[in-house]
Scaffold this motif. Structure first.
Motif, PDB file in Angstrom:
ATOM      1  N   UNK A 194       0.877  -1.131  -0.001  1.00 30.36           N
ATOM      2  CA  UNK A 194      -0.036   0.039  -0.190  1.00 30.36           C
ATOM      3  C   UNK A 194       0.745   1.233   0.048  1.00 30.36           C
ATOM      4  N   UNK A 195       1.102   1.972  -0.982  1.00 26.57           N
ATOM      5  CA  UNK A 195       1.539   3.163  -1.303  1.00 26.57           C
ATOM      6  C   UNK A 195       0.667   4.374  -1.062  1.00 26.57           C
ATOM      7  N   UNK A 196       1.337   5.677  -1.494  1.00 26.01           N
ATOM      8  CA  UNK A 196       0.657   6.981  -1.253  1.00 26.01           C
ATOM      9  C   UNK A 196      -0.735   6.878  -2.181  1.00 26.01           C
ATOM     10  N   UNK A 197      -0.413   6.406  -3.319  1.00 28.05           N
ATOM     11  CA  UNK A 197      -1.510   6.429  -4.354  1.00 28.05           C
ATOM     12  C   UNK A 197      -2.099   5.295  -4.763  1.00 28.05           C
ATOM     13  N   UNK A 198      -2.030   4.256  -3.672  1.00 25.42           N
ATOM     14  CA  UNK A 198      -2.995   2.872  -3.822  1.00 25.42           C
ATOM     15  C   UNK A 198      -4.231   3.079  -3.750  1.00 25.42           C
ATOM     16  N   UNK A 199      -5.247   2.403  -4.419  1.00 23.75           N
ATOM     17  CA  UNK A 199      -6.734   2.608  -4.319  1.00 23.75           C
ATOM     18  C   UNK A 199      -7.084   1.503  -3.353  1.00 23.75           C
ATOM     19  N   UNK A 200      -7.684   1.840  -2.181  1.00 22.26           N
ATOM     20  CA  UNK A 200      -7.944   0.465  -1.428  1.00 22.26           C
ATOM     21  C   UNK A 200      -9.596   0.347  -1.646  1.00 22.26           C
ATOM     22  N   UNK A 201     -10.152  -0.892  -1.905  1.00 25.89           N
ATOM     23  CA  UNK A 201     -11.118  -1.061  -2.305  1.00 25.89           C
ATOM     24  C   UNK A 201     -11.798  -2.269  -1.064  1.00 25.89           C
ATOM     25  N   UNK A 202     -12.799  -1.869  -0.545  1.00 21.09           N
ATOM     26  CA  UNK A 202     -13.487  -2.551   0.475  1.00 21.09           C
ATOM     27  C   UNK A 202     -14.789  -3.312  -0.273  1.00 21.09           C
ATOM     28  N   UNK A 203     -14.409  -4.807  -0.456  1.00 17.44           N
ATOM     29  CA  UNK A 203     -15.706  -5.442  -1.180  1.00 17.44           C
ATOM     30  C   UNK A 203     -17.099  -5.550  -0.432  1.00 17.44           C
ATOM     31  N   UNK A 204     -16.814  -5.208   0.715  1.00 20.73           N
ATOM     32  CA  UNK A 204     -18.113  -5.272   1.618  1.00 20.73           C
ATOM     33  C   UNK A 204     -19.043  -6.480   1.439  1.00 20.73           C
ATOM     34  N   UNK A 205     -18.244  -7.593   1.501  1.00 19.07           N
ATOM     35  CA  UNK A 205     -18.934  -9.000   1.395  1.00 19.07           C
ATOM     36  C   UNK A 205     -18.894  -9.669   0.084  1.00 19.07           C
ATOM     37  N   UNK A 206     -18.685  -8.739  -0.857  1.00 17.68           N
ATOM     38  CA  UNK A 206     -18.788  -9.283  -2.180  1.00 17.68           C
ATOM     39  C   UNK A 206     -17.800 -10.367  -2.678  1.00 17.68           C
ATOM     40  N   UNK A 207     -17.750 -11.289  -3.750  1.00 11.59           N
ATOM     41  CA  UNK A 207     -16.744 -12.352  -3.976  1.00 11.59           C
ATOM     42  C   UNK A 207     -15.843 -11.968  -5.116  1.00 11.59           C
ATOM     43  N   UNK A 208     -14.582 -11.925  -5.031  1.00  9.03           N
ATOM     44  CA  UNK A 208     -13.794 -11.873  -6.219  1.00  9.03           C
ATOM     45  C   UNK A 208     -13.500 -13.409  -6.586  1.00  9.03           C
TER      46      UNK A 208
END
Length: 587
Positions: A90-104
């Motif tokens: 995780x760097x300064x420009x990293x987008x962090x996305x919470x799946x909120x329970x969804x599945x990848x």
């Protein structure tokens, strides 16, 4: 925040701590990031995007589940625990996305279909049988085509096309014919594609347009259904009789081929598919695909297989040395042979006769091979000598026998060098075929959707025992094979979760289980659409599972197929499709 300087300094320290904790736990999706250790990773280690907060099904047996996945430059940078990825990626420009329970999951790979048809179906009436469409009877089909004509403002003399006609569900044998279409569309040529994609029903204007009359001889390997008591064509033509018509149907022009391509890619992306299969490519179609790719229209990968009729022409203008390499998301994957026809269309080739006769009422009907054994032997030997992968359409058990004979002749006893060969459909594989497939390392690509769409037709045509063994995926896996599964779009709708459901449950339209002993686990069904499909394309090292270094092709689902009741798999929705780390569809 009033007061003296010390108070202000303390307040800003608190704010910074709160911001830091928020960043470390991913509370803000778009804010710049710093690692959980407070040490910003190097550019090489910092991800563009990190996903966490839901099941991540890797399809990697060494690490089946992960808490987080990191993506950088379109590739998978890291797969593992949330804490380790936060610390290292995780760097300064990293987008962090919470799946909120969804599945990848890894995105789905189309193991066999007819991509070129996807370019035109937006300009055709859909007449699938329920639940996919309105085609439960002749009246429903005609009404759907009439509505399409009105919606599109089609004038007299213009060609009207439809797709998905399924004669196996027509009530009381009332099949769509020339007269039905003539009555409703006297001023338009009409071509209604059979659901098998191996034929169509034409009205009189269309028969005239394509030069089919009472004087037209039925070609070898073809079917022209005649009006009873006459030699007049009654509408349905199939197999080799249909090929000239199919080749003459409208294709996108230079003005709209990019637009049609983007629309087709949208269809695949909506289904969670990032690699499409063009399973019988003619020379002009390959040129179209290449023009669209060069124009930058491809948002997913497309693999084309030159058809046996156009193989020499395509080789002449496309050096075999360049096959297998992507150029702007398009590659030539190998060569395609068709050995027989469609079991529901009664043109698949069997060692025993159809219980219900032939498509034109023929008695003692076994179906027919598309080409003679000698021609098949020559083609298989030629493709083997070219050193390119082969995919071969084999539905009936006699067609599979023919293929195995041709394969053995081409190898001439030497099986030491690997050859990527896939049998397409392989519907009526016998139990005694499976050891041969294992010995020769041939991959079957099955079509489990037939257990739903065509089970009753197969039971009537072939008997319940043979129908229950269609697409024997369980036996194939247990023998050590790694089969794939496909929709054969547009023969069946492009619905990967429904296909997965059919492999796991094998439930017919009527609610009956068709071959319970051939049901597979949900994970096996997923593999047949991801990692095993990647291996079919010779790309198992670069896609098909969520592993470091592989392409970041992902699909986000509203639920985890491994956790739901197996009968609910078909109801799972594709929420987002990600290609090379970038979203190409979002519901």
């Amino acid at each position: 925040y009033g007061g003296n300087g010390m108070h202000r300094q303390t307040s800003w320290m608190i704010i910074n701590i709160v911001l830091y904790l928020g960043i470390a736990t991913g509370c803000s999706e778009q804010a710049p990031r710093g690692s959980a250790t407070g040490i910003v990773p190097s550019d090489a280690d910092a991800a563009d995007t990190v996903y966490f907060g839901g099941p991540i099904v890797t399809v990697d047996d060494a690490q089946p589940y992960a808490e987080a996945i990191a993506i950088k430059n379109g590739l998978i940078l890291a797969v593992g625990s949330k804490s380790s990825i936060e610390s290292a990626n995780v760097g300064r420009d990293t987008r962090i996305i919470d799946l909120e329970g969804r599945t990848i999951l890894p995105s789905f790979i189309d193991a066999h279909g007819h991509y070129i048809s996807a370019l035109s179906v937006a300009n055709q009436a859909k007449v699938y049988a329920p639940p996919a469409g309105p085609g439960s009877d002749v009246e429903g089909i005609v009404e759907a085509i009439e509505a399409f004509r009105s919606a599109k403002g089609i004038g007299p003399g213009e060609l009207i096309q439809a797709y998905g006609y399924d004669d196996t569900v027509m009530p009381e044998g009332q099949l769509l014919n020339r007269d039905d279409l003539d009555k409703a569309f006297p001023a338009n040529p009409v071509v209604v594609g059979h659901v098998s994609m191996h034929g169509a029903v034409l009205n009189s204007a269309a028969l005239d347009l394509y030069g089919i009359s009472a004087d037209t001889e039925t070609p070898a390997g073809g079917v022209i259904v005649r009006e009873e008591g006459t030699n007049e064509p009654y509408g349905l033509i199939m197999e080799t009789a249909y090929l000239p018509v199919f080749a003459s149907l409208p294709k996108p022009t230079g003005e709209n081929e990019v637009l049609w391509t983007k629309a087709a890619h949208r269809l695949y992306a909506e289904a969670g598919v990032t690699l499409a299969h063009e399973g019988a490519t003619h020379a002009d179609e390959l040129a179209l695909l290449q023009r669209a790719a060069a124009a930058g229209a491809h948002t997913i990968d497309v693999v084309a297989y030159p058809f046996m009729t156009d193989l020499e022409a395509i080789v002449a203008s496309n050096s075999v040395d360049n096959w297998g390499a992507y150029e702007k998301r398009l590659k030539i994957g190998g060569a395609k042979i068709t050995a027989d026809g469609s079991p529901q269309g009664k043109t698949a080739y069997f060692t025993t006769p159809y219980l219900t006769g032939g498509p034109g009422g023929e008695e003692d009907w076994f179906g027919e091979p598309t080409i003679p054994q000698e021609t098949l032997n020559t083609l298989v030997r030629k493709i083997h000598a070219m050193g390119v992968p082969l995919i071969i359409h084999t539905n009936g058990d006699a067609a599979i026998d023919m293929f195995l004979e041709a394969y053995e002749a081409a190898r001439d006893g030497d099986y030491s060098k690997p050859w990527n060969v896939t049998t397409i459909h392989t519907q009526f594989m016998r139990r005694d075929h499976i050891p041969k497939f294992v010995e020769y390392d041939i991959r079957p690509s099955f079509y489990t959707l037939h257990t739903y769409y065509f089970a009753s037709a197969h039971e009537a045509n072939r008997g319940p025992e043979q129908a229950a063994y269609i697409s024997p995926m369980r036996d194939a896996i247990d023998a050590g094979l790694r089969p794939t599964n496909h929709t054969d779009f547009y023969v069946a709708p492009l619905d990967q979760l429904f296909m997965m459901w059919s492999a796991v449950n094998r439930v017919s339209r009527e609610g009956e289980i068709i071959g319970a002993d051939q049901q597979v686990s949900t994970l096996e069904a997923i593999k047949a659409q991801t990692i095993w499909a990647a291996e079919q394309y010779g790309e198992g090292n670069r896609r098909g599972s969520l592993e470091v270094g592989k392409i970041a092709d992902l699909v986000i689902l509203d639920r985890n197929p491994l956790d739901v009741d197996p009968m609910e798999i078909k109801d799972i929705k594709v929420l987002e499709t990600i290609k090379d780390g970038k979203t190409i569809f979002q519901r």
